[in-house]
Design a protein around this motif. Sequence first.
Motif, PDB file in Angstrom:
ATOM      1  N   VAL A 148       0.916  -1.122  -0.040  1.00 48.87           N
ATOM      2  CA  VAL A 148       0.033  -0.168   0.030  1.00 48.87           C
ATOM      3  C   VAL A 148       0.858   1.405  -0.073  1.00 48.87           C
ATOM      4  O   VAL A 148       2.092   1.186   0.216  1.00 48.87           O
ATOM      5  CB  VAL A 148      -0.742   0.052   1.142  1.00 48.87           C
ATOM      6  CG1 VAL A 148      -1.766  -1.198   1.550  1.00 48.87           C
ATOM      7  CG2 VAL A 148      -0.192   0.229   2.518  1.00 48.87           C
ATOM      8  N   THR A 149       0.335   2.171  -0.089  1.00 45.41           N
ATOM      9  CA  THR A 149       0.856   3.505   0.077  1.00 45.41           C
ATOM     10  C   THR A 149       0.616   4.028   1.277  1.00 45.41           C
ATOM     11  O   THR A 149      -0.619   4.396   1.763  1.00 45.41           O
ATOM     12  CB  THR A 149       0.634   4.502  -0.795  1.00 45.41           C
ATOM     13  OG1 THR A 149       0.780   4.359  -2.320  1.00 45.41           O
ATOM     14  CG2 THR A 149       1.046   5.924  -0.667  1.00 45.41           C
ATOM     15  N   MET A 188      -6.752   4.151   2.345  1.00 46.22           N
ATOM     16  CA  MET A 188      -6.833   3.011   1.376  1.00 46.22           C
ATOM     17  C   MET A 188      -8.231   2.891   0.954  1.00 46.22           C
ATOM     18  O   MET A 188      -8.609   2.543  -0.179  1.00 46.22           O
ATOM     19  CB  MET A 188      -6.359   1.675   1.768  1.00 46.22           C
ATOM     20  CG  MET A 188      -4.983   1.157   2.372  1.00 46.22           C
ATOM     21  SD  MET A 188      -5.081  -0.301   3.193  1.00 46.22           S
ATOM     22  CE  MET A 188      -5.816  -1.266   2.293  1.00 46.22           C
ATOM     23  N   THR A 189      -9.302   3.001   1.929  1.00 40.35           N
ATOM     24  CA  THR A 189     -10.641   2.880   1.805  1.00 40.35           C
ATOM     25  C   THR A 189     -11.550   4.006   1.249  1.00 40.35           C
ATOM     26  O   THR A 189     -12.496   3.733   0.765  1.00 40.35           O
ATOM     27  CB  THR A 189     -11.278   2.252   2.787  1.00 40.35           C
ATOM     28  OG1 THR A 189     -11.239   2.828   3.909  1.00 40.35           O
ATOM     29  CG2 THR A 189     -10.167   0.615   3.250  1.00 40.35           C
ATOM     30  N   ASN A 190     -10.986   5.099   1.984  1.00 39.54           N
ATOM     31  CA  ASN A 190     -11.844   6.197   1.831  1.00 39.54           C
ATOM     32  C   ASN A 190     -13.129   6.175   2.814  1.00 39.54           C
ATOM     33  O   ASN A 190     -14.384   6.765   2.435  1.00 39.54           O
ATOM     34  CB  ASN A 190     -12.255   6.983   0.637  1.00 39.54           C
ATOM     35  CG  ASN A 190     -12.571   8.218   0.705  1.00 39.54           C
ATOM     36  OD1 ASN A 190     -12.299   9.100   1.587  1.00 39.54           O
ATOM     37  ND2 ASN A 190     -13.692   8.678  -0.231  1.00 39.54           N
ATOM     38  N   ARG A 342       3.886 -11.053  -2.300  1.00 39.97           N
ATOM     39  CA  ARG A 342       2.983 -10.027  -1.918  1.00 39.97           C
ATOM     40  C   ARG A 342       1.973  -9.850  -2.706  1.00 39.97           C
ATOM     41  O   ARG A 342       1.807 -10.216  -3.828  1.00 39.97           O
ATOM     42  CB  ARG A 342       3.814  -8.659  -1.707  1.00 39.97           C
ATOM     43  CG  ARG A 342       5.093  -8.858  -0.959  1.00 39.97           C
ATOM     44  CD  ARG A 342       4.786  -8.576   0.514  1.00 39.97           C
ATOM     45  NE  ARG A 342       5.883  -8.573   1.448  1.00 39.97           N
ATOM     46  CZ  ARG A 342       6.665  -9.868   1.935  1.00 39.97           C
ATOM     47  NH1 ARG A 342       5.784 -11.208   1.777  1.00 39.97           N
ATOM     48  NH2 ARG A 342       7.593 -10.009   2.458  1.00 39.97           N
ATOM     49  N   VAL A 343       0.899  -9.029  -2.204  1.00 41.01           N
ATOM     50  CA  VAL A 343      -0.398  -8.971  -3.020  1.00 41.01           C
ATOM     51  C   VAL A 343      -0.684  -7.473  -2.999  1.00 41.01           C
ATOM     52  O   VAL A 343      -0.313  -6.594  -2.249  1.00 41.01           O
ATOM     53  CB  VAL A 343      -1.583  -9.424  -2.556  1.00 41.01           C
ATOM     54  CG1 VAL A 343      -1.376 -11.173  -2.425  1.00 41.01           C
ATOM     55  CG2 VAL A 343      -1.783  -9.032  -0.813  1.00 41.01           C
ATOM     56  N   VAL A 344      -1.535  -6.967  -4.118  1.00 41.66           N
ATOM     57  CA  VAL A 344      -1.929  -5.484  -4.106  1.00 41.66           C
ATOM     58  C   VAL A 344      -3.472  -5.598  -4.268  1.00 41.66           C
ATOM     59  O   VAL A 344      -3.881  -6.702  -4.582  1.00 41.66           O
ATOM     60  CB  VAL A 344      -1.355  -4.970  -5.340  1.00 41.66           C
ATOM     61  CG1 VAL A 344       0.121  -4.600  -5.093  1.00 41.66           C
ATOM     62  CG2 VAL A 344      -1.357  -5.436  -6.636  1.00 41.66           C
ATOM     63  N   ALA A 345      -4.356  -4.486  -4.008  1.00 45.46           N
ATOM     64  CA  ALA A 345      -5.596  -4.622  -4.268  1.00 45.46           C
ATOM     65  C   ALA A 345      -5.949  -4.610  -5.760  1.00 45.46           C
ATOM     66  O   ALA A 345      -5.377  -4.144  -6.640  1.00 45.46           O
ATOM     67  CB  ALA A 345      -6.308  -2.987  -3.745  1.00 45.46           C
ATOM     68  N   ASN A 346      -6.931  -5.681  -5.954  1.00 47.87           N
ATOM     69  CA  ASN A 346      -7.502  -5.842  -7.262  1.00 47.87           C
ATOM     70  C   ASN A 346      -8.602  -4.845  -7.681  1.00 47.87           C
ATOM     71  O   ASN A 346      -9.691  -4.895  -7.025  1.00 47.87           O
ATOM     72  CB  ASN A 346      -8.115  -7.110  -7.256  1.00 47.87           C
ATOM     73  CG  ASN A 346      -8.396  -7.548  -8.543  1.00 47.87           C
ATOM     74  OD1 ASN A 346      -7.888  -7.142  -9.545  1.00 47.87           O
ATOM     75  ND2 ASN A 346      -9.314  -8.842  -8.571  1.00 47.87           N
TER      76      ASN A 346
END
Length: 358
Positions: A148-149, A188-190, A342-346
Amino acid sequence: MSGEDEHGGGGAGTPGAGRQRSRRARLFRAAGIALGCALVVSLAGAAWAYWHLNQNIKSVDIDSALGDDRPAKSMTTPSPYGAASPSPLPSGALNILVLGSDSRDGKRNKELGGGSSGGARSDTAMVIHLDEGRTKATVVSIPRDTLVTRPSCPRESGGSTSVSYGAMFNSAYSVGGPVCAVKTVESMTNVRMDHYIEIDFAGFADLVDALDGVTVTTDEDISDEDSHLELEAGTHHLDGTQALALARTRHGIGDQSDLGRIGLQQQLVKALLDQVDTTNLLTNPTRLYRVADALTDSLTTDTGLNSLTELMSLGQSLNSLSSATTETVMMPVVPAPSDPNRVVANEPEASELWESLR
């Protein structure tokens, strides 16, 4: 007739009757004193219990640390009773960030966590969304290995951390504690996190033990040397140590990734809800106190939940919630292009999920 009545006792005006009245008076006085003492002891015990449970709770003032630069609070429909007659319990929609910390602070956390570890991280992260009315919930798990950032976060000692791109999600807690964890999730989600709850290894295990264990069903054998869990496929009633091992297991199931572990953690959430439903805590004050003591002793919350009164109000407002009305999902992810471990948001699926909660 003699001075005795037909039962052989003394007459109303005899010395015997006077002695009987005197004995009865002494007995009534003794009983009154005993009841009074019992009442005082009971009230003192209740006051001490409330003070003890209240003192257990640790809190962080997240609202003050983050200020106003945050997503908007949840919007709720006004009470049909009007402002003058509010509902006795809160019923609005709510978003709560729940973290399981892998801190090794304390002897028991070290034993359960398998020795020492450098710092503490968020071993488990769940956003719990309660629908308005609080009869339904959605539990969204965020994989800890998500890149994530990580935003700039305030430090307790002053100043702030730097923005970090491509950082692991669970590093937010490591560098900035609960405040940075909340800010990272909101970035990440707002989605505004209305509350924050953190529980450590020992607290989770003690909570399960206070509830007399949980029942889960596994679809495959589990053998994990790291978590020390050995389970054959089937239904098992787990104690606290076993339940914690199940929540932490990753190398003994599926593809040995964090994603397989999340499925087990979500199963445990529903098992805990089922156990609470069947335990009848309100009819068993001793067990209720054990559960409350185990829970409050291990909690760190935001300041909006840092009293026994606030926690009780939240718990009572969830009385109609059950495992059947709780949906568990994982934030949609794909393997990170930079690192297959690692994973990132899809996207756009992840953004659509968070939008649905908003």
